[in-house]
Design an enzyme around this catalytic site. Structure first.
Site, PDB file in Angstrom:
ATOM      1  N   HIS A  53       0.817  -1.227   0.000  1.00  0.00           N
ATOM      2  CA  HIS A  53       0.000   0.000   0.000  1.00  0.00           C
ATOM      3  C   HIS A  53       0.852   1.278   0.000  1.00  0.00           C
ATOM      4  O   HIS A  53       0.735   2.095  -0.918  1.00  0.00           O
ATOM      5  CB  HIS A  53      -0.998  -0.046   1.154  1.00  0.00           C
ATOM      6  CG  HIS A  53      -1.688   1.248   1.431  1.00  0.00           C
ATOM      7  ND1 HIS A  53      -2.534   1.840   0.519  1.00  0.00           N
ATOM      8  CD2 HIS A  53      -1.652   2.081   2.500  1.00  0.00           C
ATOM      9  CE1 HIS A  53      -2.987   2.971   1.036  1.00  0.00           C
ATOM     10  NE2 HIS A  53      -2.463   3.143   2.236  1.00  0.00           N
ATOM     11  N   HIS A  77       3.447   7.118   5.583  1.00  0.00           N
ATOM     12  CA  HIS A  77       2.194   7.730   6.042  1.00  0.00           C
ATOM     13  C   HIS A  77       1.387   6.883   7.010  1.00  0.00           C
ATOM     14  O   HIS A  77       0.586   7.403   7.768  1.00  0.00           O
ATOM     15  CB  HIS A  77       1.343   8.198   4.853  1.00  0.00           C
ATOM     16  CG  HIS A  77       0.525   7.117   4.221  1.00  0.00           C
ATOM     17  ND1 HIS A  77       0.986   6.337   3.206  1.00  0.00           N
ATOM     18  CD2 HIS A  77      -0.734   6.683   4.486  1.00  0.00           C
ATOM     19  CE1 HIS A  77       0.044   5.461   2.851  1.00  0.00           C
ATOM     20  NE2 HIS A  77      -1.008   5.646   3.613  1.00  0.00           N
ATOM     21  N   GLU A  81       0.426   5.415  12.999  1.00  0.00           N
ATOM     22  CA  GLU A  81      -0.741   4.858  13.668  1.00  0.00           C
ATOM     23  C   GLU A  81      -1.122   3.456  13.250  1.00  0.00           C
ATOM     24  O   GLU A  81      -1.574   2.674  14.067  1.00  0.00           O
ATOM     25  CB  GLU A  81      -1.943   5.808  13.507  1.00  0.00           C
ATOM     26  CG  GLU A  81      -1.883   6.872  14.574  1.00  0.00           C
ATOM     27  CD  GLU A  81      -3.158   7.680  14.704  1.00  0.00           C
ATOM     28  OE1 GLU A  81      -4.077   7.504  13.884  1.00  0.00           O
ATOM     29  OE2 GLU A  81      -3.216   8.481  15.647  1.00  0.00           O
ATOM     30  N   ASP A  82      -0.963   3.162  11.958  1.00  0.00           N
ATOM     31  CA  ASP A  82      -1.546   1.926  11.465  1.00  0.00           C
ATOM     32  C   ASP A  82      -0.605   0.744  11.334  1.00  0.00           C
ATOM     33  O   ASP A  82      -0.644   0.024  10.355  1.00  0.00           O
ATOM     34  CB  ASP A  82      -2.225   2.194  10.113  1.00  0.00           C
ATOM     35  CG  ASP A  82      -3.463   3.050  10.303  1.00  0.00           C
ATOM     36  OD1 ASP A  82      -4.013   3.000  11.413  1.00  0.00           O
ATOM     37  OD2 ASP A  82      -3.845   3.751   9.354  1.00  0.00           O
ATOM     38  N   ASP A 146      -3.370   8.441  -1.189  1.00  0.00           N
ATOM     39  CA  ASP A 146      -3.700   7.376  -0.243  1.00  0.00           C
ATOM     40  C   ASP A 146      -5.135   6.913  -0.493  1.00  0.00           C
ATOM     41  O   ASP A 146      -5.430   5.730  -0.615  1.00  0.00           O
ATOM     42  CB  ASP A 146      -3.536   7.931   1.182  1.00  0.00           C
ATOM     43  CG  ASP A 146      -3.926   6.941   2.266  1.00  0.00           C
ATOM     44  OD1 ASP A 146      -3.660   5.740   2.103  1.00  0.00           O
ATOM     45  OD2 ASP A 146      -4.498   7.387   3.281  1.00  0.00           O
ATOM     46  N   ASP A 266     -21.457  15.551 -25.870  1.00  0.00           N
ATOM     47  CA  ASP A 266     -19.995  15.485 -25.811  1.00  0.00           C
ATOM     48  C   ASP A 266     -19.525  14.089 -25.426  1.00  0.00           C
ATOM     49  O   ASP A 266     -18.579  13.912 -24.699  1.00  0.00           O
ATOM     50  CB  ASP A 266     -19.451  16.546 -24.855  1.00  0.00           C
ATOM     51  CG  ASP A 266     -20.171  16.542 -23.527  1.00  0.00           C
ATOM     52  OD1 ASP A 266     -21.091  15.713 -23.363  1.00  0.00           O
ATOM     53  OD2 ASP A 266     -19.827  17.345 -22.657  1.00  0.00           O
TER      54      ASP A 266
HETATM   55 MN    MN Z   1      -2.884   4.555   3.897  1.00  0.00          MN
END
Ligand code: MN
Length: 737
Positions: A53, A77, A81-82, A146, A266
């Site tokens: 990821h 990123h 926390e994750d 993300d 269009d």
């Molecule tokens: Mn993420």
């Protein structure tokens, strides 16, 4: 120690090496290794290792052309926390420097904006997002990348989670990408979200598109060949691409504009990209020579860029076989900005023209945040957010030909303030296309608007606050009142607070009232009660924000011991009952003028009380009218109450009907008002007056109706409540005058 495995990021590194920009490859590798270590053993729901990821996010970030620090932050990123061995932000700072830490922190803090959350939490999150953006716009770029990867892999999630994530993407992230001009990300987000929000509609349109495209499979190809041949006869450098509309854009056209699939003009488009602006217009001329153009479909976004910086020429022409198609003509630079928006513009800390430009492009964010700090309640902030971000813009012109972009629905007052604060404050009138128009008129795209100002103007009116639609205008009007009208604001604020006390039946002396106000004012950081009244007066603090606090303070420290409010027997000797021509019998007083109080409009059958006014006879109130409670708390009034009751005898001269004020809260629906009036007519109820006020998707109807007595009134209310989409019906008992 494991041997580092560079394989997964080799592709990314070679992409970076080939794009001609400078990167710190060691730092990027280090960020990857650090993230890989922290996510070790962690799996995604898809069964892939978790690190896949952050790698994917870093790839998208890199494809936007962002710098080393952004790519590092993309890798990191989710490490704060994750993941199981989560790191902390100081460690990130130590290893990768302040900028990366700031970006990681920013992305981490933007929690998922669960749109089913309570409104307050929701707004708090959006606010955090905007704050993070205003500090460093890269935070939002990374967050969008993300989200894009999470949407691409959403199929592994459970149904409920899919729906919520897709909804949030559609309502917050896609509009944000649009506002930032990041067309490519926006389109992919919308298409992915639609797949989960309306899978059937999505499939249907996709099938339609494939069928239509299949039927004319050579249409675009032939078109490209023909146009290429023509353009090659010039010595312009150009490139050509053909496209069909995305599923989501067809979906929106069909549902928003209620068109059938065949009415979409269009559907096919040809994009021609050239070197210079002049070439754009040359090509336009050639296209119009080759094909017949559809009137009213030409748009020049080069001379008038969209607020999200999009520039292009658009025209719709009719091809051979009568198939219409859109042609978009732009330069390479414009194309780059059309795809990547503000990210294409972005240059970090370079201090050159581009970054000044970007600050301007992002100024709406700080304006929005100002709305928040300028007090205003959360409801209003949300409103401003929706207007400023989600609404399409229109363009109007000044008489000199300058273009002003306004959110759709903005009024001439908004226009005046967007020109200049001084123009707004001195506005006395306006002209649209040379004709005088009321200043609350909503101009249309392309209108020429002239503001009429006068030095004799006394400044904006308070009503404007409820007319304007942009937070900019609202803030400027508030500022004016704050500065210019302190004395008046204090009076307005004071009377608002008095009304609030009465509405909640907070009964106390003037002294206690000031004590309560002083305590609450302190909680808003104000030492003087007058500052507080001033803030209420100019709208810096909304009543809804102080309401609860005042009540709490009253209940906690100032509530008097229960004192039953009963009718004081008149001090005059009780005389025999008198008949009254008004239908009300008053004890002890004869032949005096009786009127029914407008604040509570008492109805026969309800408990009432008379109050001897100074010079206007006796006014009859409901015994539980807040004004009576208020008057009762003042010792000086002790002798002014008189017992009153309805004359139920046959000889009593009843008035035929009595007026009563009600407020009806309804969902907006066509014929809503008609249904209400029909229901009232069926019950032989006259509408004495009516006014309406729109509140987003609902409407508040304030009505004065005539009725016979309280039981008649109650039956009217229950009838109204039985109408579909009527949310609330309440009787209005007014505040003291
Ligand atoms: Mn993420």
């Amino acid at each position: 120690m494991d041997t580092p495995d560079f394989k997964p990021i080799e592709q990314l590194l070679s992409l970076l090496a080939s794009n001609g920009k400078k990167y710190d490859f060691d730092k990027i590798k280090k960020a990857f290794l650090y993230a890989d270590e922290l996510h070790k053993g962690q799996m995604r729901q898809s069964g892939d290792p978790y690190i896949s990821h952050p790698i994917a996010v870093a790839e998208i970030v890199a494809s936007l052309g962002l710098d080393t620090d952004s790519i590092c932050a993309a890798f990191l990123h989710d490490t704060v926390e994750d993941c199981p061995d989560k790191t902390d932000i100081n460690k990130v700072k130590e290893l990768f420097g302040e900028d990366v830490a700031l970006l990681v922190d920013g992305v981490t803090k933007i929690k998922s904006i669960n749109i089913e959350d309570k409104e307050e939490t929701h707004i708090e999150n959006i606010r955090k997002m905007l704050l993070a953006m205003s500090k460093d716009v890269r935070v939002i770029f990374i967050k969008l990348c993300d989200r894009l990867h999470n949407m691409r892999t959403l199929y592994v999630k459970k149904d409920e989670k899919r729906r919520i994530t897709a909804l949030e993407t559609m309502h917050v992230y896609a509009p944000l990408a649009h506002r930032l001009g990041m067309q490519r990300i926006k389109q992919e987000l919308e298409n992915l979200a639609l797949q989960y929000l309306d899978p059937i509609g999505y499939k249907e349109i996709k099938a339609h598109i494939e069928e239509k495209y299949g039927k004319n499979v050579n249409f675009i190809e032939n078109l490209k060949l023909y146009v290429t041949e023509k353009l090659s006869q010039t010595n312009m450098d150009f490139s050509l691409e053909g496209r069909v509309k995305t599923v989501y854009s067809v979906y929106r056209k069909m549902y928003d504009q209620n068109k059938t699939f065949d009415e979409i003009y269009d559907f096919y488009a040809l994009r021609i990209i050239v070197q210079t602006e002049l070439d754009c217009y040359t090509v336009l001329g050639m296209i119009h020579e080759m094909y017949k153009s559809v009137p009213g479909r030409f748009k020049d976004y080069i001379s008038t860029p969209k607020p999200n910086m999009y520039q292009s020429l658009h025209t719709t022409v009719i091809g051979k076989d009568g198939i219409p198609f859109e042609v978009q003509i732009r330069t390479y630079d414009m194309h780059h900005i059309a795809e990547y928006g503000i990210a294409a513009h972005w240059k970090y800390k370079s201090g050159d023209k581009a970054s000044v430009d970007i600050d301007q492009k992002l100024s709406w964010i700080s304006k929005l945040i100002d709305t928040e700090t300028e007090a205003a309640d959360s409801e209003e902030f949300m409103h401003a957010f929706k207007i400023d971000i989600f609404h399409d813009e229109i363009f109007v012109f000044t008489p000199k030909g300058d273009v002003v972009a306004l959110p759709q629905g903005a009024t001439l007052i908004d226009f005046a303030y967007s020109i200049h604060t001084g123009v707004g404050n001195k506005m006395v009138g306006a002209k649209i296309n040379g004709r005088i128009a009321p200043i609350d008129t909503v101009p249309q795209n392309g209108d020429i608007v002239e503001v009429i100002t006068s030095n004799a103007s006394k400044g904006p009116s308070r009503d404007w606050l409820s007319i304007v639609r942009t937070s900019e205008a609202r803030n400027k009007i508030r500022q004016w009142f704050k500065k210019e009208k302190r004395q008046e604001n204090i009076l307005v604020g004071r009377s608002e607070i008095d009304k609030l006390f009465a509405r909640h039946r907070l009964i106390c002396t003037e002294e206690t009232k000031l004590e309560i106000v002083a305590t609450v004012a302190k909680r808003f950081g104000m030492n003087e009660a007058d500052d507080f009244f001033n803030a209420i007066g100019y709208g810096g603090i909304t009543l809804s924000k102080v309401e609860m606090k005042i009540r709490d303070e009253y209940e906690r420290n100032h509530k008097p011991q229960e004192r039953e409010i009963t009718v004081i027997e008149p001090t005059a000797p009780v005389a025999k009952r008198h008949k009254s021509t008004s239908g009300v019998i008053i004890d002890g007083l004869d032949g005096c003028v009786v009127k029914f109080a407008k604040c509570c409009n008492p109805l026969p059958g309800e408990s009432i009380i008379g109050f001897i006014t100074k010079g206007y006879g006796i006014s009859i109130h409901k015994s539980d009218c807040p004004n009576i409670s208020l008057a009762f708390s003042d010792e000086n009034n002790a002798n002014r109450f008189v017992k009153a009751e309805w004359d139920v005898s046959a000889s009593g001269a009843h008035k035929a009907t009595y007026e009563s004020a009600i407020q009806i809260f309804v969902n907006n629906r066509i014929s809503m008002l008609a249904e209400i009036s029909v229901a009232l007519a069926e019950m032989h109820v006259d509408i004495v007056s009516i006014s309406t006020k729109n509140v987003s998707d609902s409407t508040i109807l304030n009505m004065t109706i005539s009725c016979k007595d309280i039981s008649h009134f109650n039956s009217i209310v229950s009838k109204l409540r039985s109408i579909k989409d009527v949310i609330r019906v309440t009787r209005v008992v007014g505040a003291p005058k």
